[in-house]
Design an enzyme around this catalytic site. Structure first.
Site, PDB file in Angstrom:
ATOM      1  N   GLY A 251      25.672 -36.023  23.679  1.00 41.86           N
ATOM      2  CA  GLY A 251      24.500 -35.726  24.510  1.00 41.86           C
ATOM      3  C   GLY A 251      24.490 -34.288  25.005  1.00 41.86           C
ATOM      4  O   GLY A 251      23.437 -33.650  25.099  1.00 41.86           O
TER       5      GLY A 251
ATOM      6  N   GLY B 288      24.998 -42.415  22.033  1.00 39.67           N
ATOM      7  CA  GLY B 288      26.370 -42.098  21.637  1.00 39.67           C
ATOM      8  C   GLY B 288      27.143 -41.557  22.827  1.00 39.67           C
ATOM      9  O   GLY B 288      26.807 -41.825  23.989  1.00 39.67           O
TER      10      GLY B 288
ATOM     11  N   CYS C 188      28.777 -49.947  25.383  1.00 36.77           N
ATOM     12  CA  CYS C 188      28.513 -48.910  26.392  1.00 36.77           C
ATOM     13  C   CYS C 188      28.559 -49.524  27.786  1.00 36.77           C
ATOM     14  O   CYS C 188      28.882 -48.855  28.762  1.00 36.77           O
ATOM     15  CB  CYS C 188      27.170 -48.241  26.133  1.00 36.77           C
ATOM     16  SG  CYS C 188      25.829 -49.410  25.949  1.00 36.77           S
TER      17      CYS C 188
ATOM     18  N   GLU D  85      21.044 -41.836  25.679  1.00 36.48           N
ATOM     19  CA  GLU D  85      21.730 -43.087  26.067  1.00 36.48           C
ATOM     20  C   GLU D  85      23.212 -42.861  25.788  1.00 36.48           C
ATOM     21  O   GLU D  85      23.680 -43.072  24.673  1.00 36.48           O
ATOM     22  CB  GLU D  85      21.198 -44.267  25.237  1.00 36.48           C
ATOM     23  CG  GLU D  85      19.722 -44.550  25.413  1.00 36.48           C
ATOM     24  CD  GLU D  85      19.401 -45.275  26.701  1.00 36.48           C
ATOM     25  OE1 GLU D  85      20.345 -45.697  27.412  1.00 36.48           O
ATOM     26  OE2 GLU D  85      18.211 -45.413  27.013  1.00 36.48           O
TER      27      GLU D  85
HETATM   28  P1  NAD Z   1      29.328 -40.507  18.872  1.00 38.73           P
HETATM   29  O1  NAD Z   1      28.798 -39.650  19.956  1.00 38.73           O
HETATM   30  O2  NAD Z   1      30.566 -40.113  18.180  1.00 38.73           O
HETATM   31  O3  NAD Z   1      28.210 -40.646  17.720  1.00 38.73           O
HETATM   32  C1  NAD Z   1      26.933 -41.199  17.984  1.00 38.73           C
HETATM   33  C2  NAD Z   1      25.935 -40.668  16.969  1.00 38.73           C
HETATM   34  O4  NAD Z   1      25.655 -39.297  17.243  1.00 38.73           O
HETATM   35  C3  NAD Z   1      26.413 -40.702  15.508  1.00 38.73           C
HETATM   36  O5  NAD Z   1      25.330 -41.088  14.694  1.00 38.73           O
HETATM   37  C4  NAD Z   1      26.824 -39.260  15.253  1.00 38.73           C
HETATM   38  O6  NAD Z   1      26.754 -38.891  13.886  1.00 38.73           O
HETATM   39  C5  NAD Z   1      25.770 -38.515  16.065  1.00 38.73           C
HETATM   40  N1  NAD Z   1      26.133 -37.162  16.508  1.00 38.73           N
HETATM   41  C6  NAD Z   1      27.300 -36.758  17.054  1.00 38.73           C
HETATM   42  N2  NAD Z   1      27.223 -35.455  17.386  1.00 38.73           N
HETATM   43  C7  NAD Z   1      25.976 -35.032  17.062  1.00 38.73           C
HETATM   44  C8  NAD Z   1      25.286 -33.788  17.148  1.00 38.73           C
HETATM   45  N3  NAD Z   1      25.882 -32.711  17.648  1.00 38.73           N
HETATM   46  N4  NAD Z   1      24.007 -33.722  16.715  1.00 38.73           N
HETATM   47  C9  NAD Z   1      23.397 -34.813  16.209  1.00 38.73           C
HETATM   48  N5  NAD Z   1      24.002 -36.018  16.074  1.00 38.73           N
HETATM   49  C10 NAD Z   1      25.276 -36.131  16.503  1.00 38.73           C
HETATM   50  O7  NAD Z   1      29.463 -41.991  19.487  1.00 38.73           O
HETATM   51  P2  NAD Z   1      30.123 -43.299  18.857  1.00 38.73           P
HETATM   52  O8  NAD Z   1      31.609 -43.166  18.819  1.00 38.73           O
HETATM   53  O9  NAD Z   1      29.409 -43.693  17.599  1.00 38.73           O
HETATM   54  O10 NAD Z   1      29.717 -44.402  19.961  1.00 38.73           O
HETATM   55  C11 NAD Z   1      30.418 -44.623  21.145  1.00 38.73           C
HETATM   56  C12 NAD Z   1      29.760 -43.931  22.312  1.00 38.73           C
HETATM   57  O11 NAD Z   1      28.372 -44.293  22.396  1.00 38.73           O
HETATM   58  C13 NAD Z   1      30.350 -44.364  23.649  1.00 38.73           C
HETATM   59  O12 NAD Z   1      30.466 -43.244  24.472  1.00 38.73           O
HETATM   60  C14 NAD Z   1      29.310 -45.352  24.189  1.00 38.73           C
HETATM   61  O13 NAD Z   1      29.332 -45.502  25.598  1.00 38.73           O
HETATM   62  C15 NAD Z   1      28.054 -44.725  23.713  1.00 38.73           C
HETATM   63  N6  NAD Z   1      26.951 -45.689  23.668  1.00 38.73           N
HETATM   64  C16 NAD Z   1      25.991 -45.608  24.637  1.00 38.73           C
HETATM   65  C17 NAD Z   1      24.960 -46.530  24.664  1.00 38.73           C
HETATM   66  C18 NAD Z   1      23.905 -46.484  25.734  1.00 38.73           C
HETATM   67  O14 NAD Z   1      22.886 -47.128  25.567  1.00 38.73           O
HETATM   68  N7  NAD Z   1      24.096 -45.755  26.812  1.00 38.73           N
HETATM   69  C19 NAD Z   1      24.890 -47.530  23.674  1.00 38.73           C
HETATM   70  C20 NAD Z   1      25.887 -47.560  22.694  1.00 38.73           C
HETATM   71  C21 NAD Z   1      26.921 -46.637  22.698  1.00 38.73           C
END
Ligand code: NAD
Length: 498
Positions: free
Chosen positions: A236, A231, A287, A253
């Site tokens: 992270g 995410g 991503c 990731e």
């Molecule tokens: P997001 O960070 O809003 O959410 C991702 C996940 O994390 C969701 O399931 C959310 O409920 C959970 N989450 C959020 N805060 C949390 C916490 N404090 N504790 C536990 N879980 C938590 O991201 P998004 O909008 O769904 O996705 C887009 C982002 O993801 C972009 O920044 C993209 O670059 C990144 N991404 C990275 C990769 C990679 O492999 N590097 C792959 C796909 C997406």
């Protein structure tokens, strides 16, 4: 196919999709498609407990037999590729070709994991002591938590799941709150594979429905040995320290800010095709999407007009329609973020082409946009920030060193590439003083990685690796064992004691 057809085709429980308070909308038209019931702390605890119990038996099942379960899952995915790919498109809005591609990626990682189940090799190490044998063995780690993002709603789970299961670890999955239905479909397909397998323990695979608060249960639970979290960098920053505090393992990731360097010797025809696919595919919501284009002054005035021409012809619209290449953004927040970034970039001297909302009269509750090209005079904070939308910033360079410095001068370190036919430039880009990213390509765009390589990035991308190569080692614990089969007790380093 509509959701009702997909529900039947993917063995989803229609009742489970109704009656709850979590509203799921399709970004295609903004319409409500389901109301799910969130997990509570109690139901989450029960699923984690079941995973911990399942681990006790599953770790003892021979790895090639564990691989058989993933082989059966791969068969289910093959048989349901079209339905699951369509559901991916319906729920997250990527083009139908990309929806199918995402399921193909799941099938590929299953194949990879089946082979891997016979190759979880350890080492035999020369002991310095006579009559001793030293080995390194890989053993199952424990229950794994997977937290995933909306934009790859199923592939990311499969990268983790297929490896974890053959490594001997149950998985508890917290999908994005924006895409929970695809997760339930994966669980239903897994349940079919498990039924054919015969003796898979209850609790080997489960799904937690809910937002970040339910994700935090996974992060803080000591029974979860590893959390693989995909995410934003913001997520992270919250999850990483919490896991570190209880000395749990993590695979992070996170966000990317991926660049392409186009050199004077580049094949511009190839470059234009690669730029368009990687910058506008999944409406810039990968991503690995291309976000920064670093172009040599000698080819800038040839490349940029060709790019503008290519952008002008991109078909935008319903992603279930095979002729459309760019679907909607996930939601209004995403659109607002894009509009803000374009405004900031313009304020910093950028020239914006495209970026307007389209099809608003047809779909007032959905957010379709023209992909934007922004020529910027410098790499400002706006350019350094990952905006999860189809914005491509274009910068000029004069020397290769300058281009590599620009490419690396962002907080993220996921994917990168150079278009060149100059061998020296290509090799310099891949060398220790070249790209600082986890992925570096030559004459290929930054997105669309194959599953065979380890996937992930450096710096604020989090440093995690998943999928191919030796990424499986993160899902196992390493045990070094020394056996003394002599009748003496020599100490290491020749120490004499008594
Ligand atoms: P997001 O960070 O809003 O959410 C991702 C996940 O994390 C969701 O399931 C959310 O409920 C959970 N989450 C959020 N805060 C949390 C916490 N404090 N504790 C536990 N879980 C938590 O991201 P998004 O909008 O769904 O996705 C887009 C982002 O993801 C972009 O920044 C993209 O670059 C990144 N991404 C990275 C990769 C990679 O492999 N590097 C792959 C796909 C997406």
């Amino acid at each position: 196919m509509n959701l009702r057809d997909l529900t039947a085709a993917l063995y989803l429980d229609a009742e489970q999709l109704q009656g709850g308070t979590r509203i799921v909308r399709s970004p295609i038209d903004g319409a409500e498609i389901a109301r799910l019931t969130d997990d509570t702390p109690e139901t989450a605890d029960a699923k984690i407990a079941a995973a911990a119990e399942a681990f006790k038996g599953w770790r003892l099942v021979p790895a090639p037999r564990r691989g058989e379960l993933i082989r059966l899952l791969g068969e289910e995915l093959r048989a349901h590729k079209e339905a699951l790919g369509s559901l991916v498109t319906l729920e997250c809005g990527k083009s139908i070709q990309e929806g199918y591609g995402e399921v193909q990626e799941m099938i590929d990682i299953c194949d990879f994991a089946v082979g891997l189940s016979r190759q979880l090799y350890g080492l035999s190490i020369a002991s310095e002591r006579r009559g001793h044998r030293m080995t390194e063995t890989w053993l199952p780690l424990g229950p794994i938590g997977v937290i995933s993002a909306f934009n790859f709603p199923v592939a990311v789970w499969s990268w983790n799941f297929a490896l974890a299961i053959v490594c001997g670890d149950p998985v508890v999955w917290k999908p994005s709150e924006k895409t929970p239905i695809t997760a339930l479909a994966c669980q239903a397909l897994f349940d079919r594979a498990a039924a054919r397998f015969g003796d898979a323990p209850v609790g080997l695979s489960s799904v937690l429905i809910g937002d970040r608060s339910i994700g935090e249960r996974l992060v803080d639970d000591r029974r979860i040995a590893l959390v693989s979290a995909t995410g934003s960098t913001r997520m992270g920053r919250e999850v990483g320290p919490r896991l570190a505090q209880r000395f749990a393992r993590s695979i992070l990731e996170l966000g990317g800010n991926n660049a392409m360097i186009v050199t004077p010797s580049a094949d511009l025809e190839l470059a234009v095709r690669a730029i368009v696919f990687s910058a506008v595919g999944t409406a810039g919501q990968r991503c690995t999407s291309l976000r920064r284009l670093i172009v040599h002054s000698d080819v800038y005035d040839t490349l940029v007009p060709r790019l503008k021409q290519a952008y002008a012809g991109i078909p935008i619209g319903d992603p279930l329609d095979k002729t459309k290449l760019v679907g909607p953004l996930i939601d209004r927040d995403s659109f607002d973020g894009m509009a803000r970034a374009l405004e900031n970039a313009a304020g910093e001297g950028g020239t914006v082409t495209g970026g307007r909302r389209v099809l608003a009269d047809q779909h007032p509750d959905a957010f379709y946009v023209e992909p934007a090209l922004v020529e910027v005079p410098a790499q400002t904070d706006t350019v350094r920030h990952e905006t999860f939308a189809p914005i491509l910033y274009i910068l000029r360079y004069d020397t290769f060193e300058q281009a590599v410095a620009l490419q690396n001068d962002v907080p993220q370190g996921l994917s990168s590439c150079v278009f060149t036919t100059d061998l020296r430039e290509a090799e310099r880009f891949l060398s220790a003083s070249g790209s600082d990213c986890g992925i570096a390509n030559v004459n290929i765009g930054p997105s669309g990685a194959e599953i065979g390589g380890a996937f992930g990035g450096e710096k604020e991308t989090g440093g995690g690796r998943e999928s191919g190569s030796d990424a499986w080692k993160a899902y196992m614990r390493r045990q070094t064992a020394t056996v003394n089969y002599s009748d003496a007790l020599p100490l290491a380093q020749g120490i004499k004691f008594g």
